[in-house]
Design a protein around this motif. Structure first.
Motif, PDB file in Angstrom:
ATOM      1  N   GLY A   1       0.796  -1.316   0.149  1.00 54.75           N
ATOM      2  CA  GLY A   1      -0.168  -0.032   0.034  1.00 54.75           C
ATOM      3  C   GLY A   1       0.835   1.216   0.103  1.00 54.75           C
ATOM      4  O   GLY A   1       1.900   1.293   0.196  1.00 54.75           O
ATOM      5  N   PRO A   2       0.223   2.394   0.035  1.00 51.55           N
ATOM      6  CA  PRO A   2       0.826   3.807  -0.060  1.00 51.55           C
ATOM      7  C   PRO A   2       1.577   4.122   0.907  1.00 51.55           C
ATOM      8  O   PRO A   2       2.600   4.863   0.905  1.00 51.55           O
ATOM      9  CB  PRO A   2      -0.083   4.659  -0.375  1.00 51.55           C
ATOM     10  CG  PRO A   2      -1.330   4.187   0.215  1.00 51.55           C
ATOM     11  CD  PRO A   2      -1.318   2.712   0.057  1.00 51.55           C
TER      12      PRO A   2
ATOM     13  N   ASP B   1      -9.447   3.760  -2.919  1.00 50.26           N
ATOM     14  CA  ASP B   1      -8.969   4.099  -3.963  1.00 50.26           C
ATOM     15  C   ASP B   1      -7.371   4.440  -3.675  1.00 50.26           C
ATOM     16  O   ASP B   1      -6.648   5.093  -4.518  1.00 50.26           O
ATOM     17  CB  ASP B   1      -9.542   5.581  -4.265  1.00 50.26           C
ATOM     18  CG  ASP B   1      -9.356   6.582  -3.101  1.00 50.26           C
ATOM     19  OD1 ASP B   1      -8.862   6.124  -2.061  1.00 50.26           O
ATOM     20  OD2 ASP B   1      -9.417   7.825  -2.996  1.00 50.26           O
ATOM     21  N   ALA B   2      -6.830   3.609  -2.739  1.00 52.05           N
ATOM     22  CA  ALA B   2      -5.300   3.877  -2.548  1.00 52.05           C
ATOM     23  C   ALA B   2      -4.455   3.385  -3.751  1.00 52.05           C
ATOM     24  O   ALA B   2      -4.913   2.063  -3.953  1.00 52.05           O
ATOM     25  CB  ALA B   2      -5.060   3.162  -1.095  1.00 52.05           C
ATOM     26  N   ASP B   3      -3.491   3.558  -3.963  1.00 52.98           N
ATOM     27  CA  ASP B   3      -2.518   3.203  -5.106  1.00 52.98           C
ATOM     28  C   ASP B   3      -1.879   1.601  -4.457  1.00 52.98           C
ATOM     29  O   ASP B   3      -1.251   1.858  -3.213  1.00 52.98           O
ATOM     30  CB  ASP B   3      -1.471   3.968  -5.424  1.00 52.98           C
ATOM     31  CG  ASP B   3      -0.660   3.528  -6.491  1.00 52.98           C
ATOM     32  OD1 ASP B   3      -1.004   3.153  -7.713  1.00 52.98           O
ATOM     33  OD2 ASP B   3       0.655   3.071  -6.177  1.00 52.98           O
ATOM     34  N   VAL B   4      -2.090   0.658  -4.971  1.00 47.21           N
ATOM     35  CA  VAL B   4      -1.394  -0.769  -4.551  1.00 47.21           C
ATOM     36  C   VAL B   4      -0.496  -1.137  -5.726  1.00 47.21           C
ATOM     37  O   VAL B   4      -0.625  -1.341  -6.691  1.00 47.21           O
ATOM     38  CB  VAL B   4      -2.457  -1.823  -4.188  1.00 47.21           C
ATOM     39  CG1 VAL B   4      -1.854  -2.992  -4.019  1.00 47.21           C
ATOM     40  CG2 VAL B   4      -3.520  -1.339  -3.440  1.00 47.21           C
TER      41      VAL B   4
ATOM     42  N   HIS C   1       0.481  -1.598 -10.920  1.00 45.57           N
ATOM     43  CA  HIS C   1      -0.281  -0.857  -9.970  1.00 45.57           C
ATOM     44  C   HIS C   1      -1.791  -1.085 -10.192  1.00 45.57           C
ATOM     45  O   HIS C   1      -2.402  -1.036 -11.249  1.00 45.57           O
ATOM     46  CB  HIS C   1      -0.038   0.817 -10.157  1.00 45.57           C
ATOM     47  CG  HIS C   1       1.336   1.037  -9.692  1.00 45.57           C
ATOM     48  ND1 HIS C   1       1.827   1.490  -8.474  1.00 45.57           N
ATOM     49  CD2 HIS C   1       2.660   0.741 -10.529  1.00 45.57           C
ATOM     50  CE1 HIS C   1       3.048   1.729  -8.340  1.00 45.57           C
ATOM     51  NE2 HIS C   1       3.560   1.267  -9.616  1.00 45.57           N
ATOM     52  N   THR C   2      -2.572  -0.995  -9.066  1.00 44.84           N
ATOM     53  CA  THR C   2      -4.064  -1.034  -9.098  1.00 44.84           C
ATOM     54  C   THR C   2      -4.721  -0.513  -7.907  1.00 44.84           C
ATOM     55  O   THR C   2      -3.750   0.269  -7.162  1.00 44.84           O
ATOM     56  CB  THR C   2      -4.780  -2.510  -9.138  1.00 44.84           C
ATOM     57  OG1 THR C   2      -6.110  -2.416  -9.249  1.00 44.84           O
ATOM     58  CG2 THR C   2      -4.325  -3.336  -7.946  1.00 44.84           C
ATOM     59  N   THR C   3      -5.963  -0.562  -7.501  1.00 38.13           N
ATOM     60  CA  THR C   3      -6.576  -0.077  -6.256  1.00 38.13           C
ATOM     61  C   THR C   3      -7.551  -1.144  -5.915  1.00 38.13           C
ATOM     62  O   THR C   3      -7.883  -1.838  -6.786  1.00 38.13           O
ATOM     63  CB  THR C   3      -7.345   1.394  -6.530  1.00 38.13           C
ATOM     64  OG1 THR C   3      -8.300   1.235  -7.460  1.00 38.13           O
ATOM     65  CG2 THR C   3      -6.350   2.412  -7.233  1.00 38.13           C
TER      66      THR C   3
ATOM     67  N   ARG D   1     -10.656  -1.175  -7.921  1.00 38.90           N
ATOM     68  CA  ARG D   1     -10.453  -1.761  -9.424  1.00 38.90           C
ATOM     69  C   ARG D   1     -10.373  -3.404  -9.408  1.00 38.90           C
ATOM     70  O   ARG D   1     -10.784  -3.961 -10.254  1.00 38.90           O
ATOM     71  CB  ARG D   1      -9.416  -0.945 -10.144  1.00 38.90           C
ATOM     72  CG  ARG D   1      -9.611   0.228 -10.593  1.00 38.90           C
ATOM     73  CD  ARG D   1      -8.309   0.728 -10.948  1.00 38.90           C
ATOM     74  NE  ARG D   1      -7.669   0.051 -12.012  1.00 38.90           N
ATOM     75  CZ  ARG D   1      -6.314   0.235 -12.234  1.00 38.90           C
ATOM     76  NH1 ARG D   1      -5.619   0.849 -11.628  1.00 38.90           N
ATOM     77  NH2 ARG D   1      -5.614  -0.732 -13.136  1.00 38.90           N
TER      78      ARG D   1
ATOM     79  N   LEU E   1      -7.538  -7.671  -1.921  1.00 38.77           N
ATOM     80  CA  LEU E   1      -7.617  -6.262  -1.699  1.00 38.77           C
ATOM     81  C   LEU E   1      -8.998  -5.709  -1.577  1.00 38.77           C
ATOM     82  O   LEU E   1      -9.839  -5.294  -2.335  1.00 38.77           O
ATOM     83  CB  LEU E   1      -7.145  -5.482  -3.055  1.00 38.77           C
ATOM     84  CG  LEU E   1      -5.841  -5.842  -3.668  1.00 38.77           C
ATOM     85  CD1 LEU E   1      -5.493  -5.144  -4.695  1.00 38.77           C
ATOM     86  CD2 LEU E   1      -4.765  -5.686  -2.700  1.00 38.77           C
TER      87      LEU E   1
ATOM     88  N   ALA F   1     -12.306  -3.800  -0.637  1.00 40.13           N
ATOM     89  CA  ALA F   1     -12.672  -2.169  -0.826  1.00 40.13           C
ATOM     90  C   ALA F   1     -13.249  -1.688   0.468  1.00 40.13           C
ATOM     91  O   ALA F   1     -13.427  -0.482   0.378  1.00 40.13           O
ATOM     92  CB  ALA F   1     -13.507  -2.091  -2.214  1.00 40.13           C
TER      93      ALA F   1
END
Length: 485
Positions: free
Chosen positions: A393-394, A410-413, A447-449, A452, A482, A484
Motif C-alpha cells: 500500500g501507499p 482508491d489507494a494506490d497498490v 499498480h491497481t486499487t 478496481r 484487496l 474495498a
C-alpha cells in the motif's frame, strides 16, 4: 487397477446383488470357492458373505473374473476387491480390513502381517464379507470366482503400529515444499514408502502426505522411510463413485469410508470425520474425465481444492478456471485455496511434479496444514521454481499470498511478482475481472486499487504450443486480497 485421472482404471462404478454359491468341487474344509455373476445395472458394491471358522491363523483370498469381448466404445468388465471382518460392513464402521481395488489379484491377512492395502490383526471367527466393486460391467454381465484359503494354528501377535512423527527438522517460519497426493504399493502405486521418501528428498520436498485409495494401511508402513528433515503426514484418497477427495494430514490410523455417491447426501459426515481427525478436505482433480473421477459433491465442505494434478493437461486448465470463478464472489474472508500435487503412481509420474509451496511457522503437521488452510501457498512444477508475490500500500502496508491488504478503496497498490527457475516463461497477473497484465521478464510490477481489483493472483506460463490456448503452468499463486471496505 490404477484409479487416476489419466487412466480409466480403479474402483468401480456400477454393480447388483450377486448370486453366490459354494463351488461343488471345493477340495477341503480349508478352501472355499465362491462364484456368482454381477449383471449390468447392479449396485455399486456387492457384499459376499464369508463364514470364518474358529482357529484360523491366516486368511488368503484370490479372485478372477470374466472379460468377454465388447463392441468398440463399450466398457468391459473391471472388478475391485476388499474385505470386512466379523464386526460388520456398516458405513464408517470398525469392520474394514482392507481394500486393493483392482491393483492385485490376491491378498492375505494374519495377526502379524497383511498384504499392503490390508490391516494385520486377529482373524476372528464369524461372518466376514468380501466386498466387490464392479467398476464397469459388460453387457454380458460380470462372472467372478473367489478362492478363500484358511490356515489354522496359533494366531500370532499383532504389532503395535509405529506412525510417523508430526514434526520434522525445519527452518522456523519459512516456505516449505510438499506433495500431498502420492500412491505406494499400499494401493495402486508401484513403489514402497521408503522408495517414495527417497524420491521426495531428491525432489527437494519438505513434506509429503500418504494418500492411498480407500485404505489407511500405509500409515504404519513409513517406519523404514523416516528422515529427520522430511515430514510424513498421513491421510487417504477417498475414491467415491462421484469424485475423489484427499484427506490431508489426518491423525494416524484414521479410516474414511468411500461407499457413497453425491446423491446420498453423506459426504458432509465424512468431511467432519476428516476435520475431526485434524485433517484437511481437498477435492482432487475435480474436472478429470475418467469414470467416477469428476467431483460432484460441491465445495461447501472443502478446505482447499487440487487444481493442478500431475502433468498439466486440459482438465487442469478447466479446474483452474473453475476455481478462479469461485473467487469472484469471495471477499477474502471465506474462500477456497488451491493446491498442486503429483498424483504419483509409477514412472513417468514424478514425485513433487507439481508441488505445493506453503508458508508455515515450522515443519510440523499443524503448521503446514494451517498454512494450506489459510491459502498461504503457491503451486510450482518443481523445486527449481520459486515465486515471490506481494501487494504494498501507499504507506508501506504489506500483504503476501493468501493475505489481505487493508487500504482505502482508491489507494494506490503496488503489486510485485518475481520468479526464478522458470526461464522463458510468461508472467501473468489475474484479477476478479480476468487477466490484467503479462510480461516476459523474470519480474513484474503493476499498480491497481481495491476499487478496481478485489484480488490479484499470479500465473507463470510456459510458451504456448497451440496459440491462442495458453501455455502449461510453471507456477500459480493463491490470491492477495484487496478488500474495498
Amino acid at each position: 487397477m490404477a484409479l487416476t485421472r489419466r487412466e480409466v482404471l480403479a474402483t468401480g462404478m456400477s454393480g447388483a446383488a450377486a448370486v453366490t454359491t459354494p463351488h461343488p468341487s471345493a477340495p477341503s474344509a480349508d478352501t472355499r470357492i465362491l462364484t456368482g455373476t454381477i449383471p449390468p445395472g447392479a449396485p455399486d458394491f456387492v457384499e459376499i458373505p464369508l463364514d470364518v471358522p474358529r482357529g484360523v491363523s491366516e486368511l488368503r483370498v484370490a479372485y478372477a473374473y470374466g472379460k468377454p469381448p465388447v463392441p468398440p466404445g463399450t466398457p468391459g468388465n473391471a472388478l475391485d476387491i476388499g474385505i470386512f471382518d466379523e464386526r460388520g460392513t456398516a458405513l464408517g464402521g470398525r469392520g474394514f480390513r482392507g481394500w486393493s481395488g483392482g491393483a492385485r489379484g490376491e491378498f492375505f491377512l494374519r495377526a502379524d502381517d497383511a498384504t499392503p492395502g490390508y490391516l494385520p490383526g486377529p482373524i476372528g471367527a464369524g461372518r466376514w464379507h468380501v466386498l466387490l466393486g464392479p467398476y464397469t460391467v459388460a453387457p454380458q454381465g460380470l462372472p467372478y470366482e473367489i478362492t478363500v484359503r484358511f490356515a489354522f494354528g496359533e494366531p500370532g501377535r499383532t504389532p503395535r503400529p509405529v506412525y510417523p512423527p508430526g514434526r520434522a527438522r525445519g527452518r522456523g517460519r519459512a516456505w516449505y515444499r510438499g506433495d500431498c497426493h502420492i500412491h505406494s504399493v499400499h494401493s495402486d502405486g508401484r513403489r514402497t514408502p521408503a522408495e517414495i521418501a527417497a524420491l521426495a528428498r531428491a525432489a527437494g520436498l519438505d513434506f509429503i502426505n500418504s494418500s492411498e485409495h480407500n485404505t489407511h494401511s500405509a500409515h504404519a508402513a513409513w517406519a523404514d522411510a523416516l528422515s529427520p528433515d522430511l515430514l510424513i503426514m498421513t491421510g487417504e484418497e477417498i475414491t467415491t463413485r462421484t469424485g475423489h477427495v484427499l484427506a490431508v494430514g489426518t491423525d494416524p490410523g484414521t479410516f474414511v469410508d468411500w461407499r457413497y455417491r453425491a446423491r446420498d447426501n453423506r459426504f458432509g459426515r465424512f468431511a467432519r470425520t476428516i476435520r475431526g481427525a485434524g485433517g484437511l478436505v481437498v477435492p482432487a482433480h475435480p474436472h478429470a474425465t475418467c469414470i467416477g473421477c469428476a467431483w460432484k459433491f460441491g465445495f461447501a465442505d472443502a478446505d482447499a481444492v487440487e487444481v493442478w494434478n500431475g502433468p498439466w493437461t486440459p482438465d487442469d486448465e478447466v479446474s483452474l478456471a473453475s476455481w478462479d470463478a469461485t473467487l469472484r464472489g469471495a471477499d477474502g474472508e471465506r474462500w477456497l485455496p488451491a493446491v498442486a500435487n503429483s498424483d504419483h503412481h509409477r514412472d513417468p509420474d514424478r514425485v513433487g511434479g507439481p508441488q505445493t509451496v506453503v508458508l508455515a511457522e515450522d515443519l510440523t503437521r499443524e503448521a503446514v496444514l494451517a498454512g494450506m488452510r489459510a491459502g498461504r501457498s503457491y503451486g510450482a512444477e518443481s523445486a527449481q521454481v520459486s515465486v515471490a508475490f506481494e501487494a504494498v500500500g501507499p504507506r508501506g502496508e504489506h500483504a503476501g499470498i493468501g493475505e489481505r491488504l487493508r487500504v482505502a478503496p482508491d489507494a494506490d497498490v503496488t503489486v510485485r511478482l518475481t520468479v526464478t527457475g522458470a526461464p522463458g516463461c510468461e508472467l501473468r497477473l489475474v484479477t476478479d475481472q480476468g487477466p490484467a497484465v503479462t510480461s516476459s521478464d523474470a519480474a513484474l510490477e503493476w499498480h491497481t486499487t481495491p476499487a478496481r481489483s478485489a484480488y490479484v493472483r499470479a500465473e507463470v506460463r510456459h510458451p504456448a504450443t497451440l496459440p491462442p490456448l495458453p501455455g502449461a503452468l510453471a507456477a500459480f499463486t493463491n490470491p492477495v486480497w484487496l478488500p474495498a471496505g
